[in-house]
Design a protein around this motif. Sequence first.
Motif, PDB file in Angstrom:
ATOM      1  N   LEU A  67      17.256   1.083  -7.417  1.00 28.44           N
ATOM      2  CA  LEU A  67      15.998   0.535  -6.936  1.00 28.44           C
ATOM      3  C   LEU A  67      16.151   0.052  -5.509  1.00 28.44           C
ATOM      4  O   LEU A  67      17.178  -0.531  -5.157  1.00 28.44           O
ATOM      5  N   ARG A  68      15.118   0.283  -4.712  1.00 28.24           N
ATOM      6  CA  ARG A  68      15.095  -0.257  -3.357  1.00 28.24           C
ATOM      7  C   ARG A  68      13.647  -0.346  -2.898  1.00 28.24           C
ATOM      8  O   ARG A  68      12.769   0.352  -3.412  1.00 28.24           O
ATOM      9  N   THR A  69      13.419  -1.194  -1.942  1.00 31.58           N
ATOM     10  CA  THR A  69      12.108  -1.258  -1.316  1.00 31.58           C
ATOM     11  C   THR A  69      12.240  -0.696   0.091  1.00 31.58           C
ATOM     12  O   THR A  69      13.306  -0.739   0.707  1.00 31.58           O
ATOM     13  N   ARG A  70      11.150  -0.151   0.561  1.00 33.27           N
ATOM     14  CA  ARG A  70      11.099   0.376   1.922  1.00 33.27           C
ATOM     15  C   ARG A  70       9.634   0.513   2.304  1.00 33.27           C
ATOM     16  O   ARG A  70       8.744   0.374   1.465  1.00 33.27           O
ATOM     17  N   MET A  71       9.415   0.792   3.565  1.00 40.67           N
ATOM     18  CA  MET A  71       8.053   1.038   4.012  1.00 40.67           C
ATOM     19  C   MET A  71       7.700   2.491   3.670  1.00 40.67           C
ATOM     20  O   MET A  71       8.536   3.385   3.784  1.00 40.67           O
ATOM     21  N   ALA A  79      -1.637   8.204  -0.786  1.00 38.04           N
ATOM     22  CA  ALA A  79      -1.700   8.571  -2.206  1.00 38.04           C
ATOM     23  C   ALA A  79      -1.710   7.343  -3.108  1.00 38.04           C
ATOM     24  O   ALA A  79      -2.386   7.317  -4.133  1.00 38.04           O
ATOM     25  N   LEU A  80      -0.960   6.314  -2.723  1.00 40.62           N
ATOM     26  CA  LEU A  80      -0.881   5.098  -3.540  1.00 40.62           C
ATOM     27  C   LEU A  80      -1.928   4.064  -3.170  1.00 40.62           C
ATOM     28  O   LEU A  80      -1.998   3.002  -3.781  1.00 40.62           O
ATOM     29  N   ARG A  81      -2.723   4.378  -2.138  1.00 39.95           N
ATOM     30  CA  ARG A  81      -3.774   3.457  -1.655  1.00 39.95           C
ATOM     31  C   ARG A  81      -3.200   2.093  -1.268  1.00 39.95           C
ATOM     32  O   ARG A  81      -3.741   1.048  -1.632  1.00 39.95           O
ATOM     33  N   LEU A  82      -2.095   2.132  -0.522  1.00 37.04           N
ATOM     34  CA  LEU A  82      -1.445   0.892  -0.089  1.00 37.04           C
ATOM     35  C   LEU A  82      -2.160   0.312   1.119  1.00 37.04           C
ATOM     36  O   LEU A  82      -2.597   1.043   2.006  1.00 37.04           O
ATOM     37  N   SER A  83      -2.241  -0.993   1.145  1.00 37.68           N
ATOM     38  CA  SER A  83      -2.796  -1.654   2.317  1.00 37.68           C
ATOM     39  C   SER A  83      -1.756  -1.640   3.438  1.00 37.68           C
ATOM     40  O   SER A  83      -0.561  -1.456   3.192  1.00 37.68           O
ATOM     41  N   ASP A  84      -2.201  -1.831   4.671  1.00 40.68           N
ATOM     42  CA  ASP A  84      -1.279  -1.833   5.810  1.00 40.68           C
ATOM     43  C   ASP A  84      -0.193  -2.876   5.610  1.00 40.68           C
ATOM     44  O   ASP A  84      -0.470  -4.007   5.234  1.00 40.68           O
ATOM     45  N   GLY A  85       1.036  -2.475   5.843  1.00 43.43           N
ATOM     46  CA  GLY A  85       2.165  -3.394   5.739  1.00 43.43           C
ATOM     47  C   GLY A  85       2.707  -3.590   4.342  1.00 43.43           C
ATOM     48  O   GLY A  85       3.675  -4.327   4.154  1.00 43.43           O
ATOM     49  N   ALA A  86       2.103  -2.931   3.339  1.00 42.49           N
ATOM     50  CA  ALA A  86       2.585  -3.090   1.957  1.00 42.49           C
ATOM     51  C   ALA A  86       3.837  -2.233   1.753  1.00 42.49           C
ATOM     52  O   ALA A  86       3.871  -1.071   2.144  1.00 42.49           O
ATOM     53  N   PRO A  87       4.872  -2.806   1.129  1.00 41.40           N
ATOM     54  CA  PRO A  87       6.098  -2.039   0.895  1.00 41.40           C
ATOM     55  C   PRO A  87       5.952  -1.105  -0.295  1.00 41.40           C
ATOM     56  O   PRO A  87       5.026  -1.205  -1.096  1.00 41.40           O
ATOM     57  N   LEU A  88       6.899  -0.212  -0.390  1.00 39.66           N
ATOM     58  CA  LEU A  88       6.974   0.759  -1.471  1.00 39.66           C
ATOM     59  C   LEU A  88       8.213   0.431  -2.297  1.00 39.66           C
ATOM     60  O   LEU A  88       9.264   0.125  -1.744  1.00 39.66           O
ATOM     61  N   LEU A  89       8.086   0.475  -3.615  1.00 39.93           N
ATOM     62  CA  LEU A  89       9.255   0.355  -4.488  1.00 39.93           C
ATOM     63  C   LEU A  89       9.665   1.774  -4.845  1.00 39.93           C
ATOM     64  O   LEU A  89       8.859   2.553  -5.361  1.00 39.93           O
ATOM     65  N   GLY A 112       4.827  -1.796  -3.884  1.00 42.29           N
ATOM     66  CA  GLY A 112       5.815  -2.856  -4.050  1.00 42.29           C
ATOM     67  C   GLY A 112       5.287  -4.241  -3.760  1.00 42.29           C
ATOM     68  O   GLY A 112       6.041  -5.208  -3.803  1.00 42.29           O
ATOM     69  N   ASP A 113       3.986  -4.364  -3.488  1.00 40.57           N
ATOM     70  CA  ASP A 113       3.447  -5.672  -3.122  1.00 40.57           C
ATOM     71  C   ASP A 113       2.959  -6.480  -4.317  1.00 40.57           C
ATOM     72  O   ASP A 113       2.661  -7.647  -4.188  1.00 40.57           O
ATOM     73  N   ASN A 114       2.874  -5.882  -5.480  1.00 44.72           N
ATOM     74  CA  ASN A 114       2.362  -6.602  -6.642  1.00 44.72           C
ATOM     75  C   ASN A 114       3.042  -6.079  -7.904  1.00 44.72           C
ATOM     76  O   ASN A 114       2.398  -5.657  -8.849  1.00 44.72           O
ATOM     77  N   LEU A 115       4.360  -6.100  -7.904  1.00 45.18           N
ATOM     78  CA  LEU A 115       5.095  -5.491  -8.993  1.00 45.18           C
ATOM     79  C   LEU A 115       6.241  -6.384  -9.413  1.00 45.18           C
ATOM     80  O   LEU A 115       6.913  -6.985  -8.588  1.00 45.18           O
ATOM     81  N   GLU A 116       6.448  -6.463 -10.684  1.00 40.27           N
ATOM     82  CA  GLU A 116       7.594  -7.180 -11.241  1.00 40.27           C
ATOM     83  C   GLU A 116       8.286  -6.217 -12.186  1.00 40.27           C
ATOM     84  O   GLU A 116       7.640  -5.508 -12.940  1.00 40.27           O
ATOM     85  N   ILE A 117       9.604  -6.177 -12.145  1.00 39.52           N
ATOM     86  CA  ILE A 117      10.352  -5.295 -13.031  1.00 39.52           C
ATOM     87  C   ILE A 117      11.151  -6.146 -14.000  1.00 39.52           C
ATOM     88  O   ILE A 117      11.840  -7.077 -13.597  1.00 39.52           O
ATOM     89  N   SER A 118      11.037  -5.809 -15.259  1.00 39.97           N
ATOM     90  CA  SER A 118      11.727  -6.530 -16.313  1.00 39.97           C
ATOM     91  C   SER A 118      12.671  -5.564 -17.009  1.00 39.97           C
ATOM     92  O   SER A 118      12.262  -4.483 -17.425  1.00 39.97           O
ATOM     93  N   TYR A 119      13.955  -5.921 -17.115  1.00 36.90           N
ATOM     94  CA  TYR A 119      14.936  -5.093 -17.798  1.00 36.90           C
ATOM     95  C   TYR A 119      15.401  -5.805 -19.051  1.00 36.90           C
ATOM     96  O   TYR A 119      15.803  -6.960 -18.998  1.00 36.90           O
ATOM     97  N   THR A 120      15.371  -5.097 -20.164  1.00 41.40           N
ATOM     98  CA  THR A 120      15.973  -5.578 -21.392  1.00 41.40           C
ATOM     99  C   THR A 120      17.302  -4.853 -21.528  1.00 41.40           C
ATOM    100  O   THR A 120      17.335  -3.628 -21.544  1.00 41.40           O
ATOM    101  N   LEU A 121      18.374  -5.599 -21.583  1.00 39.20           N
ATOM    102  CA  LEU A 121      19.698  -4.990 -21.702  1.00 39.20           C
ATOM    103  C   LEU A 121      20.105  -4.957 -23.166  1.00 39.20           C
ATOM    104  O   LEU A 121      19.963  -5.946 -23.876  1.00 39.20           O
ATOM    105  N   PHE A 122      20.588  -3.816 -23.592  1.00 41.27           N
ATOM    106  CA  PHE A 122      21.056  -3.663 -24.948  1.00 41.27           C
ATOM    107  C   PHE A 122      22.569  -3.738 -24.931  1.00 41.27           C
ATOM    108  O   PHE A 122      23.217  -3.038 -24.161  1.00 41.27           O
ATOM    109  N   LYS A 123      23.109  -4.558 -25.770  1.00 43.65           N
ATOM    110  CA  LYS A 123      24.557  -4.690 -25.822  1.00 43.65           C
ATOM    111  C   LYS A 123      25.144  -3.411 -26.398  1.00 43.65           C
ATOM    112  O   LYS A 123      24.689  -2.900 -27.404  1.00 43.65           O
ATOM    113  N   ARG A 124      26.164  -2.952 -25.750  1.00 38.03           N
ATOM    114  CA  ARG A 124      26.832  -1.729 -26.143  1.00 38.03           C
ATOM    115  C   ARG A 124      28.251  -2.091 -26.544  1.00 38.03           C
ATOM    116  O   ARG A 124      28.856  -2.962 -25.922  1.00 38.03           O
TER     117      ARG A 124
END
Length: 159
Positions: A67-71, A79-89, A112-124
């Motif tokens: 994962l990374r953010t960038r312009m 295509a994503l209808r991003l506002s000026d200055g909004a980052p991309l995830l 990337g301006d209104n996103l939260e990522i949640s990871y559930t880790l499964f024990k292996r």
Amino acid sequence: MPPGEPMHTYDALQTAGRGRLRQLHRTYVPFSVLVGAKHEDQASPPAPHLYTALADLGHELNFTEYLRTRMPLPDQAEALRLSDGAPLLHILRVTTGNADKLLALEEFQLPGDNLEISYTLFKRPGYAPGCSKALDGGAPFSRPRLVRRRSRLHDSESC
């Protein structure tokens, strides 16, 4: 993967909420991966059906995401209808199988301006929490879920 190996590429603009929520999704699958599969003579199916086809070939699937953010580039912003200055995830998902064989690469591009990522880790078995690798040398399995803060939309394609 050998340089120059032919690949099938699948592009999609995925939307929800009557087009309000958008993501770009590109999938690359080497032609050699699906030899012997029912999809050998046709385009590979999109995820999650792709995962089923790969598992049907006897692969034990492993996923690694970067994962990374960038312009955004101008066409991505449009295509994503991003506002000026909004980052991309930008998310890269690498799918490997038996003997760490590369099976697929997926790219996700999301606002990337209104996103939260949640990871559930499964024990292996053999995995020590806090370590970047399992004790047996493999990676712990994680199942990402994208959550939009305002809309509470869950992206089912990320399973």
